[in-house]
Design a protein around this motif. Sequence first.
Motif, PDB file in Angstrom:
ATOM      1  N   VAL A  89       1.272   3.739 -14.196  1.00 16.80           N
ATOM      2  CA  VAL A  89       2.478   2.902 -14.193  1.00 16.80           C
ATOM      3  C   VAL A  89       2.844   2.485 -12.771  1.00 16.80           C
ATOM      4  CG1 VAL A  89       4.975   2.956 -14.581  1.00 16.80           C
ATOM      5  CG2 VAL A  89       3.424   3.762 -16.352  1.00 16.80           C
ATOM      6  N   THR A  90       2.702   3.395 -11.805  1.00 13.51           N
ATOM      7  CA  THR A  90       3.164   3.079 -10.445  1.00 13.51           C
ATOM      8  C   THR A  90       2.350   1.940  -9.808  1.00 13.51           C
ATOM      9  OG1 THR A  90       1.754   4.818  -9.527  1.00 13.51           O
ATOM     10  CG2 THR A  90       4.043   5.383  -9.943  1.00 13.51           C
ATOM     11  N   PHE A  91       1.138   1.694 -10.306  1.00 17.04           N
ATOM     12  CA  PHE A  91       0.343   0.606  -9.736  1.00 17.04           C
ATOM     13  C   PHE A  91       0.687  -0.744 -10.366  1.00 17.04           C
ATOM     14  CE2 PHE A  91      -2.167   4.221  -8.441  1.00 17.04           C
ATOM     15  CZ  PHE A  91      -2.537   3.858  -7.159  1.00 17.04           C
ATOM     16  N   GLY A  92       1.515  -0.757 -11.385  1.00 16.19           N
ATOM     17  CA  GLY A  92       1.805  -2.020 -12.057  1.00 16.19           C
ATOM     18  C   GLY A  92       3.278  -2.392 -12.083  1.00 16.19           C
ATOM     19  N   ILE A  93       4.069  -1.859 -11.135  1.00 13.95           N
ATOM     20  CA  ILE A  93       5.510  -2.145 -11.153  1.00 13.95           C
ATOM     21  C   ILE A  93       5.770  -3.588 -10.723  1.00 13.95           C
ATOM     22  CG2 ILE A  93       7.745  -1.553 -10.132  1.00 13.95           C
ATOM     23  CD1 ILE A  93       6.691   1.303  -9.821  1.00 13.95           C
ATOM     24  N   PHE A  94       6.481  -4.324 -11.561  1.00 18.42           N
ATOM     25  CA  PHE A  94       6.827  -5.693 -11.176  1.00 18.42           C
ATOM     26  C   PHE A  94       8.251  -6.083 -11.578  1.00 18.42           C
ATOM     27  CE2 PHE A  94       7.181 -10.218 -12.248  1.00 18.42           C
ATOM     28  CZ  PHE A  94       7.003 -10.747 -10.976  1.00 18.42           C
ATOM     29  N   PHE A 133       0.829  -1.203   0.000  1.00 19.36           N
ATOM     30  CA  PHE A 133       0.000   0.000   0.000  1.00 19.36           C
ATOM     31  C   PHE A 133       0.870   1.264   0.000  1.00 19.36           C
ATOM     32  CE2 PHE A 133      -2.374   3.356   2.151  1.00 19.36           C
ATOM     33  CZ  PHE A 133      -3.551   3.363   1.422  1.00 19.36           C
ATOM     34  N   PHE A 134       1.844   1.310   0.915  1.00 18.14           N
ATOM     35  CA  PHE A 134       2.645   2.527   1.045  1.00 18.14           C
ATOM     36  C   PHE A 134       3.708   2.643  -0.046  1.00 18.14           C
ATOM     37  CE2 PHE A 134       0.975   2.180   5.416  1.00 18.14           C
ATOM     38  CZ  PHE A 134       0.345   3.409   5.450  1.00 18.14           C
ATOM     39  N   VAL A 135       4.302   1.503  -0.428  1.00 16.77           N
ATOM     40  CA  VAL A 135       5.356   1.535  -1.454  1.00 16.77           C
ATOM     41  C   VAL A 135       4.813   2.125  -2.759  1.00 16.77           C
ATOM     42  CG1 VAL A 135       6.682   0.026  -3.003  1.00 16.77           C
ATOM     43  CG2 VAL A 135       6.884  -0.237  -0.530  1.00 16.77           C
ATOM     44  N   THR A 136       3.571   1.765  -3.104  1.00 15.73           N
ATOM     45  CA  THR A 136       2.981   2.288  -4.337  1.00 15.73           C
ATOM     46  C   THR A 136       2.943   3.815  -4.314  1.00 15.73           C
ATOM     47  OG1 THR A 136       1.624   0.319  -4.453  1.00 15.73           O
ATOM     48  CG2 THR A 136       0.976   2.152  -5.848  1.00 15.73           C
ATOM     49  N   PHE A 137       2.526   4.373  -3.162  1.00 17.23           N
ATOM     50  CA  PHE A 137       2.453   5.829  -3.077  1.00 17.23           C
ATOM     51  C   PHE A 137       3.847   6.459  -3.006  1.00 17.23           C
ATOM     52  CE2 PHE A 137      -1.808   4.581  -1.604  1.00 17.23           C
ATOM     53  CZ  PHE A 137      -2.524   5.227  -2.599  1.00 17.23           C
ATOM     54  N   LYS A 138       4.790   5.757  -2.369  1.00 16.44           N
ATOM     55  CA  LYS A 138       6.169   6.263  -2.365  1.00 16.44           C
ATOM     56  C   LYS A 138       6.707   6.310  -3.794  1.00 16.44           C
ATOM     57  CE  LYS A 138       7.424   4.502   2.194  1.00 16.44           C
ATOM     58  NZ  LYS A 138       8.000   3.305   2.817  1.00 16.44           N
ATOM     59  N   PHE A 139       6.443   5.241  -4.550  1.00 17.62           N
ATOM     60  CA  PHE A 139       6.871   5.247  -5.950  1.00 17.62           C
ATOM     61  C   PHE A 139       6.236   6.420  -6.702  1.00 17.62           C
ATOM     62  CE2 PHE A 139       8.423   0.738  -6.002  1.00 17.62           C
ATOM     63  CZ  PHE A 139       9.650   1.028  -6.552  1.00 17.62           C
ATOM     64  N   GLY A 147      10.893  -2.748   1.393  1.00 17.90           N
ATOM     65  CA  GLY A 147      11.021  -1.362   0.945  1.00 17.90           C
ATOM     66  C   GLY A 147      10.579  -1.110  -0.490  1.00 17.90           C
ATOM     67  N   THR A 148      10.533  -2.174  -1.310  1.00 19.22           N
ATOM     68  CA  THR A 148      10.093  -2.004  -2.696  1.00 19.22           C
ATOM     69  C   THR A 148       8.998  -3.012  -3.044  1.00 19.22           C
ATOM     70  OG1 THR A 148      11.868  -3.454  -3.426  1.00 19.22           O
ATOM     71  CG2 THR A 148      12.296  -1.086  -3.528  1.00 19.22           C
ATOM     72  N   ASN A 149       8.283  -3.473  -2.009  1.00 16.78           N
ATOM     73  CA  ASN A 149       7.287  -4.532  -2.197  1.00 16.78           C
ATOM     74  C   ASN A 149       6.003  -3.981  -2.831  1.00 16.78           C
ATOM     75  OD1 ASN A 149       6.822  -7.349  -1.737  1.00 16.78           O
ATOM     76  ND2 ASN A 149       5.303  -6.754  -0.199  1.00 16.78           N
ATOM     77  N   THR A 150       5.896  -4.060  -4.148  1.00 16.82           N
ATOM     78  CA  THR A 150       4.705  -3.538  -4.828  1.00 16.82           C
ATOM     79  C   THR A 150       3.574  -4.567  -4.762  1.00 16.82           C
ATOM     80  OG1 THR A 150       5.426  -4.457  -6.926  1.00 16.82           O
ATOM     81  CG2 THR A 150       6.116  -2.203  -6.436  1.00 16.82           C
ATOM     82  N   TRP A 151       2.366  -4.141  -5.135  1.00 17.36           N
ATOM     83  CA  TRP A 151       1.206  -5.055  -5.136  1.00 17.36           C
ATOM     84  C   TRP A 151       1.486  -6.284  -5.982  1.00 17.36           C
ATOM     85  CZ3 TRP A 151      -2.268  -4.733  -1.567  1.00 17.36           C
ATOM     86  CH2 TRP A 151      -2.698  -3.508  -1.063  1.00 17.36           C
ATOM     87  N   GLN A 152       1.971  -6.073  -7.200  1.00 14.37           N
ATOM     88  CA  GLN A 152       2.211  -7.207  -8.110  1.00 14.37           C
ATOM     89  C   GLN A 152       3.207  -8.180  -7.505  1.00 14.37           C
ATOM     90  OE1 GLN A 152       1.620  -7.169 -11.894  1.00 14.37           O
ATOM     91  NE2 GLN A 152       0.718  -5.170 -12.100  1.00 14.37           N
TER      92      GLN A 152
END
Lengths: 276, 293
Positions: B221-226, B68-74, B240-245
């Motif tokens: 783009v920030t919601f789909g980083i994998f 949740f937070f990493v996405t917004f940080k990105f 620290g870089t754990n995105t949803w995907q």
Amino acid sequence: MVGHKKKSLTIRYIIAFLLLLLMVFPYLYMVLNSFADWSQVDRKLIPTSFTLHSYEWLLGGGQSAEPRPWIRAFFNSLIVSSGSTILMMVTGVVVAYALAKLQFRGRNFLNNAILFQMFFPAIILLVPTFLIIQRLGMYDSYWGMILPKALSLWAVFMYTNFFRAIPDTFIEAAKLDGASDWQIIFRIILPMSKSITIVVFLFLFMERWTELLWDMIVVKSDNMLTLNVLLSQMFGPYGGYPGPMYAASVILTVPIIILFLFFAKQFKEGMQFTLK
Amino acid sequence: MRAKNNNGMGWLFASPYLLYGLIFFLIPLGWSFYLSITDWNLIAPVFHHVGIDNFIKALKSPGVHAAFFVTFKFMIVFVPMVIASSLIVALVVHGLPRFKGLFLIGFFLPYLASGVVSSFIVKGFLSYNSPVNTFLRGQLGLDINWLGTPLSALLLVAVIIAWKFTGYYALILTSGFESINQEIYEAAAIDGVNGWQRFWRITLPLLYPALFTTLILSIGVTFGIFTEVYQLTGGGPNFGTNTWQMEIYKQAFQNLSAGYASAVALIASVVTFISIFIIRKFLEMWGKRNGWT
């Protein structure tokens, strides 16, 4: 005044050139390191001593390592990307023709459904799509990689918008002459859609060529891996052999750059149209 | 008679979408909801219905909090970065009398890079004995473990993705610049408008539609980083870089918790949908309030 203008223009060209150099530097670094002597890989900004050792090692294997199926992976990528792209283009044109040029009940509903689906976060579909492919017996096959990417909502959307701008009078005249819908698509619509077709083709192909997540989860055996997935799998284990990894990166990247440059002029023109 | 005929043709030509929408959207969507209330592990034939347990577990899990937070940080790091870089490229290139197209094509080339390749290049470029790190250690006494701290790893991934998208967005912004009528600038020059005012009062408002497009695209783009995260950090260090995907991939295909992963994916979809909706509305309001749209 004129001299001042000329001078500032020269400065702008120099800035533009330096910016471009900065942007393509990672590519230059990759290519140079793939040919660099192994003692210089990742040790020098610009290598000075060159060899084909990395490519030989990659394709032939070292004394202690079995060669991996890089050539096979390249053709897997080619098959999957071409198959997928061709299907996405065909389905895109056909569906867009219906949405833009055929009158039928439910058309508005379909238009809205496509728009809704375009903005729907696709991540939720990952696990069940994998299960569907598995149940259809397509796990670890080309079809497993191609079929879930046989239709692109974006392509449908782009073509629909483009076809709407084509005057209906062309189509009505052809219909009076007895042309079928297929003939109208092939003889009238497609010849008028060259620029957008090149833009759609390039974007779809580039995206498919560099896909990782799906191709990674739907394939198991070594002989079915795409080049991108094979490269990804070798990322860790080949850590001690960066030279061959750069060589593999070149094999993955250079074909798509050549393809793009081949169509670059039309791409630029088509983009200008789509961005208007 | 004719209308009836057309109805048939319309549905026939639309049928690829109907088929695709059924098999690869509606069925998986329903299946996903169903899976999210089970404890299925992707392999075993037996599984149980667990109600909303997966959702409770997900809402308490550090991996989901991180995503949740990493996405917004990105978003905070990547969006300004890529907008600035593409704006610079567009500003430099758009007025060039010659070779403009050639430059734009050159700047677009990074878009063709696979995330695997760019990750590998960056990893090599910043490896311990690389010229950059040797220089930093030798000359400045800095020993940086680039992928070792959450902040630098996040920045690095953001830079890689910004590199990829800069040329593409520059293309959009350049066409935005070109749609601005030059006479407006000439009239403003006569009225004595200076460079800074010119940018804020004329260029920005007229560029707003193109800017809006690039903002929405880059936020998406920030919601789909994998790929870059999978390749370089695996979601670490310390999430620290754990995105949803990344989180969903790990849960579904490494831990084989298909049921739990579906619940996480459902949460991810809702968060993504609401976030993008709110940001979009906010951007539209911002544009309207300034009279740009």
